[in-house]
Motif scaffolding. Structure first.
Motif, PDB file in Angstrom:
ATOM      1  N   ARG A  32       0.826  -1.210   0.000  1.00 35.53           N
ATOM      2  CA  ARG A  32       0.000   0.000   0.000  1.00 35.53           C
ATOM      3  C   ARG A  32       0.860   1.261   0.000  1.00 35.53           C
ATOM      4  NH1 ARG A  32      -5.003  -1.095   4.272  1.00 35.53           N
ATOM      5  NH2 ARG A  32      -6.176  -2.536   2.931  1.00 35.53           N
ATOM      6  N   LYS A  33       2.029   1.144   0.620  1.00 36.95           N
ATOM      7  CA  LYS A  33       2.951   2.275   0.674  1.00 36.95           C
ATOM      8  C   LYS A  33       3.725   2.421  -0.635  1.00 36.95           C
ATOM      9  CE  LYS A  33       4.686   5.495   3.453  1.00 36.95           C
ATOM     10  NZ  LYS A  33       3.864   6.550   4.074  1.00 36.95           N
ATOM     11  N   GLY A  34       3.641   1.421  -1.500  1.00 38.08           N
ATOM     12  CA  GLY A  34       4.323   1.475  -2.793  1.00 38.08           C
ATOM     13  C   GLY A  34       5.793   1.135  -2.734  1.00 38.08           C
ATOM     14  N   LEU A  35       6.215   0.378  -1.712  1.00 37.55           N
ATOM     15  CA  LEU A  35       7.620   0.008  -1.558  1.00 37.55           C
ATOM     16  C   LEU A  35       7.867  -1.419  -2.028  1.00 37.55           C
ATOM     17  CD1 LEU A  35       8.278   1.398   2.050  1.00 37.55           C
ATOM     18  CD2 LEU A  35       9.048   2.419  -0.095  1.00 37.55           C
ATOM     19  N   THR A  36       8.982  -1.639  -2.710  1.00 37.69           N
ATOM     20  CA  THR A  36       9.397  -2.998  -3.036  1.00 37.69           C
ATOM     21  C   THR A  36      10.031  -3.623  -1.801  1.00 37.69           C
ATOM     22  OG1 THR A  36      11.622  -2.354  -3.732  1.00 37.69           O
ATOM     23  CG2 THR A  36       9.879  -2.292  -5.409  1.00 37.69           C
ATOM     24  N   GLN A  37      10.235  -4.932  -1.844  1.00 36.06           N
ATOM     25  CA  GLN A  37      10.897  -5.606  -0.726  1.00 36.06           C
ATOM     26  C   GLN A  37      12.311  -5.071  -0.535  1.00 36.06           C
ATOM     27  OE1 GLN A  37      10.495  -9.775  -1.759  1.00 36.06           O
ATOM     28  NE2 GLN A  37       8.615  -9.980  -0.552  1.00 36.06           N
ATOM     29  N   LYS A  38      12.983  -4.768  -1.638  1.00 31.01           N
ATOM     30  CA  LYS A  38      14.343  -4.231  -1.541  1.00 31.01           C
ATOM     31  C   LYS A  38      14.341  -2.853  -0.890  1.00 31.01           C
ATOM     32  CE  LYS A  38      18.411  -3.046  -4.296  1.00 31.01           C
ATOM     33  NZ  LYS A  38      19.012  -2.984  -5.666  1.00 31.01           N
ATOM     34  N   GLU A  39      13.401  -1.986  -1.311  1.00 24.90           N
ATOM     35  CA  GLU A  39      13.319  -0.633  -0.753  1.00 24.90           C
ATOM     36  C   GLU A  39      12.973  -0.661   0.731  1.00 24.90           C
ATOM     37  OE1 GLU A  39      11.831   1.704  -4.821  1.00 24.90           O
ATOM     38  OE2 GLU A  39      10.379   0.812  -3.426  1.00 24.90           O
ATOM     39  N   PHE A  40      12.026  -1.513   1.078  1.00 27.12           N
ATOM     40  CA  PHE A  40      11.643  -1.627   2.485  1.00 27.12           C
ATOM     41  C   PHE A  40      12.793  -2.200   3.308  1.00 27.12           C
ATOM     42  CE2 PHE A  40       9.644  -4.275   5.876  1.00 27.12           C
ATOM     43  CZ  PHE A  40       9.187  -3.234   6.670  1.00 27.12           C
ATOM     44  N   GLY A  41      13.462  -3.196   2.748  1.00 34.01           N
ATOM     45  CA  GLY A  41      14.586  -3.810   3.457  1.00 34.01           C
ATOM     46  C   GLY A  41      15.693  -2.820   3.757  1.00 34.01           C
ATOM     47  N   GLU A  42      15.971  -1.940   2.806  1.00 31.64           N
ATOM     48  CA  GLU A  42      17.012  -0.926   3.023  1.00 31.64           C
ATOM     49  C   GLU A  42      16.639   0.013   4.167  1.00 31.64           C
ATOM     50  OE1 GLU A  42      17.298   0.854  -0.794  1.00 31.64           O
ATOM     51  OE2 GLU A  42      18.675  -0.671  -1.603  1.00 31.64           O
ATOM     52  N   LEU A  43      15.359   0.255   4.343  1.00 31.17           N
ATOM     53  CA  LEU A  43      14.894   1.158   5.401  1.00 31.17           C
ATOM     54  C   LEU A  43      14.965   0.509   6.783  1.00 31.17           C
ATOM     55  CD1 LEU A  43      11.805   2.716   3.596  1.00 31.17           C
ATOM     56  CD2 LEU A  43      13.975   3.852   4.091  1.00 31.17           C
ATOM     57  N   VAL A  44      14.795  -0.820   6.829  1.00 31.19           N
ATOM     58  CA  VAL A  44      14.798  -1.503   8.136  1.00 31.19           C
ATOM     59  C   VAL A  44      16.078  -2.288   8.384  1.00 31.19           C
ATOM     60  CG1 VAL A  44      12.284  -1.633   8.249  1.00 31.19           C
ATOM     61  CG2 VAL A  44      13.572  -3.519   7.205  1.00 31.19           C
ATOM     62  N   GLY A  45      17.015  -2.261   7.408  1.00 33.67           N
ATOM     63  CA  GLY A  45      18.313  -2.900   7.620  1.00 33.67           C
ATOM     64  C   GLY A  45      18.382  -4.364   7.256  1.00 33.67           C
ATOM     65  N   ARG A  62      11.269  -9.514  14.141  1.00 36.39           N
ATOM     66  CA  ARG A  62      11.774  -9.093  15.445  1.00 36.39           C
ATOM     67  C   ARG A  62      11.122  -7.777  15.877  1.00 36.39           C
ATOM     68  NH1 ARG A  62      16.056 -11.747  17.249  1.00 36.39           N
ATOM     69  NH2 ARG A  62      16.804  -9.982  18.470  1.00 36.39           N
ATOM     70  N   PRO A  63      11.053  -7.532  17.206  1.00 30.52           N
ATOM     71  CA  PRO A  63      10.398  -6.320  17.716  1.00 30.52           C
ATOM     72  C   PRO A  63      10.923  -5.028  17.099  1.00 30.52           C
ATOM     73  CG  PRO A  63      10.802  -7.837  19.512  1.00 30.52           C
ATOM     74  CD  PRO A  63      11.465  -8.432  18.297  1.00 30.52           C
ATOM     75  N   GLU A  64      12.250  -4.911  16.925  1.00 30.16           N
ATOM     76  CA  GLU A  64      12.808  -3.677  16.381  1.00 30.16           C
ATOM     77  C   GLU A  64      12.361  -3.439  14.935  1.00 30.16           C
ATOM     78  OE1 GLU A  64      16.241  -6.757  16.326  1.00 30.16           O
ATOM     79  OE2 GLU A  64      14.557  -6.186  17.613  1.00 30.16           O
ATOM     80  N   VAL A  65      12.144  -4.537  14.192  1.00 29.40           N
ATOM     81  CA  VAL A  65      11.657  -4.406  12.819  1.00 29.40           C
ATOM     82  C   VAL A  65      10.204  -3.940  12.821  1.00 29.40           C
ATOM     83  CG1 VAL A  65      11.199  -5.625  10.658  1.00 29.40           C
ATOM     84  CG2 VAL A  65      13.254  -6.163  11.980  1.00 29.40           C
ATOM     85  N   LEU A  66       9.410  -4.507  13.717  1.00 28.44           N
ATOM     86  CA  LEU A  66       8.000  -4.121  13.804  1.00 28.44           C
ATOM     87  C   LEU A  66       7.849  -2.647  14.193  1.00 28.44           C
ATOM     88  CD1 LEU A  66       6.523  -7.287  15.518  1.00 28.44           C
ATOM     89  CD2 LEU A  66       6.063  -6.489  13.196  1.00 28.44           C
ATOM     90  N   ILE A  67       8.719  -2.182  15.084  1.00 29.40           N
ATOM     91  CA  ILE A  67       8.653  -0.772  15.508  1.00 29.40           C
ATOM     92  C   ILE A  67       8.957   0.146  14.330  1.00 29.40           C
ATOM     93  CG2 ILE A  67       9.773   0.983  16.946  1.00 29.40           C
ATOM     94  CD1 ILE A  67      10.179  -1.237  19.068  1.00 29.40           C
ATOM     95  N   LEU A  79       1.170  -2.446  14.526  1.00 28.08           N
ATOM     96  CA  LEU A  79       2.242  -3.423  14.671  1.00 28.08           C
ATOM     97  C   LEU A  79       2.887  -3.348  16.050  1.00 28.08           C
ATOM     98  CD1 LEU A  79       3.893  -3.121  11.129  1.00 28.08           C
ATOM     99  CD2 LEU A  79       2.242  -4.813  11.932  1.00 28.08           C
ATOM    100  N   LYS A  80       2.968  -2.155  16.598  1.00 33.29           N
ATOM    101  CA  LYS A  80       3.543  -2.001  17.944  1.00 33.29           C
ATOM    102  C   LYS A  80       2.671  -2.669  19.003  1.00 33.29           C
ATOM    103  CE  LYS A  80       5.947   2.400  17.076  1.00 33.29           C
ATOM    104  NZ  LYS A  80       6.026   3.832  17.465  1.00 33.29           N
ATOM    105  N   GLU A  81       1.386  -2.742  18.725  1.00 35.22           N
ATOM    106  CA  GLU A  81       0.446  -3.280  19.695  1.00 35.22           C
ATOM    107  C   GLU A  81       0.709  -4.747  20.013  1.00 35.22           C
ATOM    108  OE1 GLU A  81      -2.696  -2.955  22.388  1.00 35.22           O
ATOM    109  OE2 GLU A  81      -1.671  -1.391  21.224  1.00 35.22           O
ATOM    110  N   VAL A  82       1.307  -5.465  19.057  1.00 29.35           N
ATOM    111  CA  VAL A  82       1.503  -6.909  19.256  1.00 29.35           C
ATOM    112  C   VAL A  82       2.895  -7.240  19.793  1.00 29.35           C
ATOM    113  CG1 VAL A  82      -0.166  -7.515  17.479  1.00 29.35           C
ATOM    114  CG2 VAL A  82       2.250  -7.233  16.851  1.00 29.35           C
ATOM    115  N   LEU A  83       3.684  -6.250  20.157  1.00 26.88           N
ATOM    116  CA  LEU A  83       5.052  -6.506  20.619  1.00 26.88           C
ATOM    117  C   LEU A  83       5.119  -7.467  21.808  1.00 26.88           C
ATOM    118  CD1 LEU A  83       6.766  -3.002  20.242  1.00 26.88           C
ATOM    119  CD2 LEU A  83       7.074  -5.044  18.836  1.00 26.88           C
TER     120      LEU A  83
END
Length: 284
Positions: A32-45, A62-67, A79-83
């Motif tokens: 929905r945000k229009g990000l590819t898996q590669k683009e999203f991965g770069e943002l979350v490491g 992992r929790p840090e990824v969900l945050i 997503l934070k709600e399910v930590l």
């Protein structure tokens, strides 16, 4: 890792279903945000393969990824709600390993150093998802599809070792034949070689290749892993035809540690080893 006897069922605790559901949610929000898996991965490491595994529930979110994902994907706190549930599920993950392997898995998760010598195949900690699936699919007697997927998920979950901070000190020596064996076919093989290059460039990792052409060798025997858990003495883990052995005797550990030192000395150094793997990829 091999299987000698059936594991205690753990899927009833709901952890697998939780991560599958979360993965689907993250995928929907990402798209929905229009990000590819590669683009999203770069943002979350993470790389695109890891993101794909997370979205399919094969790898733990992992929790840090969900945050980070909650903020990047405008989830509004969903997503934070399910930590709390995620952290509880992660505490149970060790029960997903076979009974006979569970003690070692616990030690590995808290390792401050890990040294491995591989003779037949790429160590599970270093495998790509596709390579791991090929290994389990080719096993005889055959495993059913559900078991294969579970084994793949368990194997990938162990790779969170590389995400710890401070990271453990790691050394891996692979026989040249391990690199040349195209498990899973050309595409899977190439992906695995690229994965080894990625891991070999980590600051806490030294990855070396033992050339087949060496005319001296201190260990024409089994693969083995030297492991030092936090606050504990070094141990050795090895398997033969699915039969595991955890060695804790100081003298046996000392002998294998000395043998590993000789193996490292006779192998290509880390820079030469990465060059060797890069050349293999170029010549494909």
């Amino acid at each position: 890792m091999g299987e000698r006897r059936p594991e205690t069922p753990a899927e009833a605790d709901g952890t697998a279903g939780l991560f599958v559901a979360l993965g689907k949610m993250v995928k929907l929000l990402r798209e929905r945000k229009g990000l590819t898996q590669k683009e999203f991965g770069e943002l979350v490491g993470y790389g695109p393969d890891a993101v794909s595994s997370m979205e399919r529930g094969v790898r733990t979110l992992r929790p840090e990824v969900l945050i980070k994902a909650d903020e990047l994907l405008d989830a509004g706190g969903l997503l934070k709600e399910v930590l709390p549930e995620v952290e509880e599920a992660m505490a149970k993950t060790r029960t997903r390993h076979p009974e006979w392997y569970r003690n070692y898995a616990g030690l590995e998760a808290e390792a401050v150093s890990l040294y491995d010598y591989s003779t037949m195949g790429v160590l599970g900690l270093l495998q790509t998802e596709d390579y791991a699936r090929a290994v389990f699919t080719q096993r005889h007697p055959p495993l059913d599809e559900e078991t294969i997927e579970k084994r793949v998920a368990d194997r990938l979950s162990r790779q969170q070792l590389f995400e710890k901070w401070p990271p453990p000190e790691c050394s891996f020596v692979l026989e040249q034949a391990v690199l040349e064996r195209p498990i899973g076919g050309p595409a899977v093989h190439a992906g695995q070689l690229r994965r080894l290059l990625h891991i070999g460039r980590m600051r806490n990792v030294q990855l070396q290749v033992m050339p087949t052409g060496r005319d001296e060798h201190p260990c024409l025997d089994n693969s083995f892993t030297l492991l030092t858990p936090k606050g504990k003495e070094q141990v050795v883990y090895m398997e033969s035809q699915g039969y595991p052995r955890l060695i804790t005797g100081r003298e046996e550990v000392r002998i294998l540690a000395a043998r590993y030192g000789i193996i490292r000395a006779q192998a290509l150094n880390p820079h030469e080893s990465l060059d060797f793997i890069e050349k293999m990829l170029e010549e494909r």
